[in-house]
Design a protein around this motif. Structure first.
Motif, mmCIF file in Angstrom:
data_model
loop_
_atom_site.group_PDB
_atom_site.id
_atom_site.type_symbol
_atom_site.label_atom_id
_atom_site.label_comp_id
_atom_site.label_asym_id
_atom_site.label_seq_id
_atom_site.Cartn_x
_atom_site.Cartn_y
_atom_site.Cartn_z
ATOM 1 N N ALA A 29 -21.324 15.542 14.395
ATOM 2 C CA ALA A 29 -21.098 15.128 15.771
ATOM 3 C C ALA A 29 -20.022 14.061 15.815
ATOM 4 C CB ALA A 29 -22.387 14.600 16.394
ATOM 5 N N MET A 30 -19.389 13.963 16.962
ATOM 6 C CA MET A 30 -18.416 12.918 17.202
ATOM 7 C C MET A 30 -18.758 12.267 18.532
ATOM 8 S SD MET A 30 -14.953 14.858 15.862
ATOM 9 C CE MET A 30 -13.930 13.378 15.767
ATOM 10 N N ASP A 31 -18.634 10.960 18.562
ATOM 11 C CA ASP A 31 -19.067 10.190 19.719
ATOM 12 C C ASP A 31 -17.971 9.237 20.172
ATOM 13 O OD1 ASP A 31 -21.898 9.571 17.646
ATOM 14 O OD2 ASP A 31 -21.695 11.249 19.053
ATOM 15 N N VAL A 61 -17.701 9.131 13.981
ATOM 16 C CA VAL A 61 -17.849 10.440 13.356
ATOM 17 C C VAL A 61 -19.102 10.427 12.498
ATOM 18 C CG1 VAL A 61 -16.807 12.188 11.873
ATOM 19 C CG2 VAL A 61 -15.370 10.771 13.357
ATOM 20 N N VAL A 62 -19.989 11.374 12.746
ATOM 21 C CA VAL A 62 -21.284 11.442 12.072
ATOM 22 C C VAL A 62 -21.337 12.698 11.215
ATOM 23 C CG1 VAL A 62 -23.780 11.476 12.360
ATOM 24 C CG2 VAL A 62 -22.348 10.235 14.000
ATOM 25 N N PHE A 63 -21.678 12.527 9.952
ATOM 26 C CA PHE A 63 -21.746 13.651 9.025
ATOM 27 C C PHE A 63 -23.167 14.157 8.866
ATOM 28 C CE2 PHE A 63 -17.650 11.969 8.105
ATOM 29 C CZ PHE A 63 -16.908 13.066 7.702
ATOM 30 N N TYR A 83 -18.564 7.083 10.293
ATOM 31 C CA TYR A 83 -17.246 6.471 10.200
ATOM 32 C C TYR A 83 -16.720 6.139 11.578
ATOM 33 C CZ TYR A 83 -17.386 8.116 5.400
ATOM 34 O OH TYR A 83 -17.742 8.337 4.095
ATOM 35 N N TRP A 84 -16.042 4.996 11.657
ATOM 36 C CA TRP A 84 -15.504 4.486 12.915
ATOM 37 C C TRP A 84 -13.995 4.368 12.867
ATOM 38 C CZ3 TRP A 84 -18.596 3.310 17.125
ATOM 39 C CH2 TRP A 84 -19.969 3.228 16.885
#
Length: 118
Positions: free
Chosen positions: A33-35, A97-99, A107-108
């Motif tokens: 997912a991406m936030d 960014v979520v793995f 990661y930001w």
């Protein structure tokens, strides 16, 4: 190693629009997912919108109906279309960014400034 870079911020008048982009590069295998988050001066960082690889989206109540999140999975790029901007939308906007399991990890990016004038 993952690099996350936001772009598209700027100065806009109230009622205007901006489009933000977030590009992930490096070892991007397994993104789940991406936030989009934002943080205004003196306030806590808040979640603005989320999108999964499957396309499911979620929005903060304050932006629902005005912002649209989208993603191009093949390019590991996420977008935020912002319409009807208000001064209270002024903040630094961050990409997260979520793995997925089993890799895991978050990661930001460094953020991009959005300023909305009255």
């Amino acid at each position: 190693q993952v690099r996350v870079v936001e772009s598209g911020g700027g100065l806009v008048q109230a009622g205007g629009s901006l489009n933000l982009s977030c590009a992930a590069s490096g070892n991007t295998f397994g993104i789940n997912a991406m936030d989009w988050y934002r943080q205004a001066p003196g306030k806590q960082r808040e979640l603005v919108a989320t999108i999964t690889n499957g396309g499911s989206t979620n929005y903060a109540a304050s932006v629902k109906g005005r912002f649209t999140i989208s993603r191009e999975n093949a390019k590991n790029t996420m977008y935020l279309e912002m319409n009807g901007l208000r001064p209270e939308d002024t903040a630094v906007y961050y990409c997260n960014v979520v793995f997925s399991w089993p890799r895991g990890g978050v990661y930001w990016g460094q953020g991009t400034q959005v300023t909305v004038s009255s």
